[in-house]
Design a protein around this motif. Structure first.
Motif, short mmCIF file in Angstrom:
data_model
loop_
_atom_site.label_atom_id
_atom_site.label_comp_id
_atom_site.label_asym_id
_atom_site.label_seq_id
_atom_site.Cartn_x
_atom_site.Cartn_y
_atom_site.Cartn_z
N THR A 72 27.03 5.07 58.03
CA THR A 72 27.75 5.89 59.02
C THR A 72 28.54 6.98 58.33
O THR A 72 29.01 6.80 57.21
N GLN A 76 36.94 6.16 61.00
CA GLN A 76 37.18 4.74 61.24
C GLN A 76 37.60 4.42 62.67
O GLN A 76 37.40 3.30 63.13
N HIS A 79 34.34 4.04 64.40
CA HIS A 79 33.71 2.78 63.94
C HIS A 79 34.37 1.57 64.62
O HIS A 79 33.69 0.62 65.03
N THR A 83 32.34 -0.97 67.12
CA THR A 83 32.23 -2.40 66.79
C THR A 83 32.78 -3.25 67.94
O THR A 83 32.17 -4.25 68.34
N ASP A 229 29.48 -5.25 63.61
CA ASP A 229 29.99 -4.28 62.62
C ASP A 229 28.87 -3.34 62.17
O ASP A 229 29.04 -2.13 62.10
N LYS A 233 26.47 0.99 64.40
CA LYS A 233 26.65 2.28 63.72
C LYS A 233 25.61 3.30 64.16
O LYS A 233 24.60 3.50 63.50
#
Ligand code: FE
Ligand code: FE
Length: 261
Positions: A72, A76, A79, A83, A229, A233
């Protein structure tokens, strides 16, 4: 909480990893020694850097890009939202959706001036032989601990079956965040946070000699989490306008306070 029985494994794109990812692991595998990890742990487990809410840390990491990640290029915050959404869509329990949202907040260490090699990337045990299941394991030839006889062999300086919590792991964002959130989340959530970057164990089955009963019981949660996780992505940024209020409310219910970082 009973552990899920899930056998899905991760495939990350290290085969054609960009040069910055290769360079990251070269430095990480050279620098992470028992002495370095113990020194970092002693400093950062004291949680004396800053007082901030989890929400504030989430927003501060918006623009932070993890150099170790071949999958990715988003920041963050995106992300975290991806997730958490993957966990919510899979109807994971609320504590696991929350865990997904916060799992990488320990990367705030980089905003305190720490270099990426000491914060992000896969983690692995120190004080025993490095497994070939660790990504870019060939770079361990530069690590001074490989010349220390006490650290040789599959269990090195540990008793077989001692349990991962007794093992000095390479230092990073995982153990650090688990310390920040100690006593605020269920034990399963703290375990997922602490070992989510331990791919050699949770995905490749290495280091079983060091596991105890608790590791065998809880590692399936890490595997379940890891799919959220990794497989979330996508290159498209999530719909922030819709998601931020939802996740702010979740965070305010579970982690309303100013935390010690
Ligand atoms: Fe992580
Ligand atoms: Fe992550």
């Amino acid at each position: 909480m009973t552990a899920p029985d899930r056998k899905r494994t991760a495939h990350r794109s290290f085969g054609d990893a960009p040069e910055h990812v290769v360079e990251f692991y070269k430095e990480n595998h050279r620098e992470q020694t028992v002495a370095v990890a113990n020194a970092k742990a002693e400093r950062f487990r004291a949680l004396g850097e800053r007082k901030m809410s989890a929400w504030d840390v989430l927003l501060e990491l918006d623009e932070f890009i993890d150099e170790s990640d071949p999958d990715t290029e988003l920041g963050q915050l995106d992300h975290a939202l991806q997730t958490a959404e993957a966990a919510r869509v899979a109807q994971a329990p609320e504590w696991l959706v929350l865990t997904a949202l916060v799992h990488d907040l320990g990367k705030v260490l980089c905003l305190f001036g720490e270099p990426q090699w000491a914060v992000v990337g896969d983690i692995f045990p120190l004080g025993c032989a490095f497994s070939e299941e660790v990504v870019f394991h060939e770079f361990f030839s530069e690590n001074p601990d490989t010349r220390e006889p006490r650290y040789a062999g599959a269990t090195g300086m540990y008793e077989p079956g001692c349990g991962l919590d007794a093992v000095t792991m390479s230092w990073g964002h995982d153990d650090y965040l688990a310390r920040v959130l100690e006593g605020r989340l269920p034990a399963e959530a703290l375990y997922v946070i602490r070992y989510h970057s331990f791919y050699a164990a949770h995905t490749h089955g290495a280091y079983r000699e060091l596991f105890d009963e608790r590791d065998r019981e809880l590692m399936p949660w890490v595997r379940r989490f890891q799919a959220f996780d990794l497989y979330s992505k996508t290159p498209d940024a999530p719909e922030r306008d819709a998601l931020l209020p939802v996740y702010r409310e979740l965070l305010e219910r579970w982690l309303p306070d100013q935390l010690d970082w």
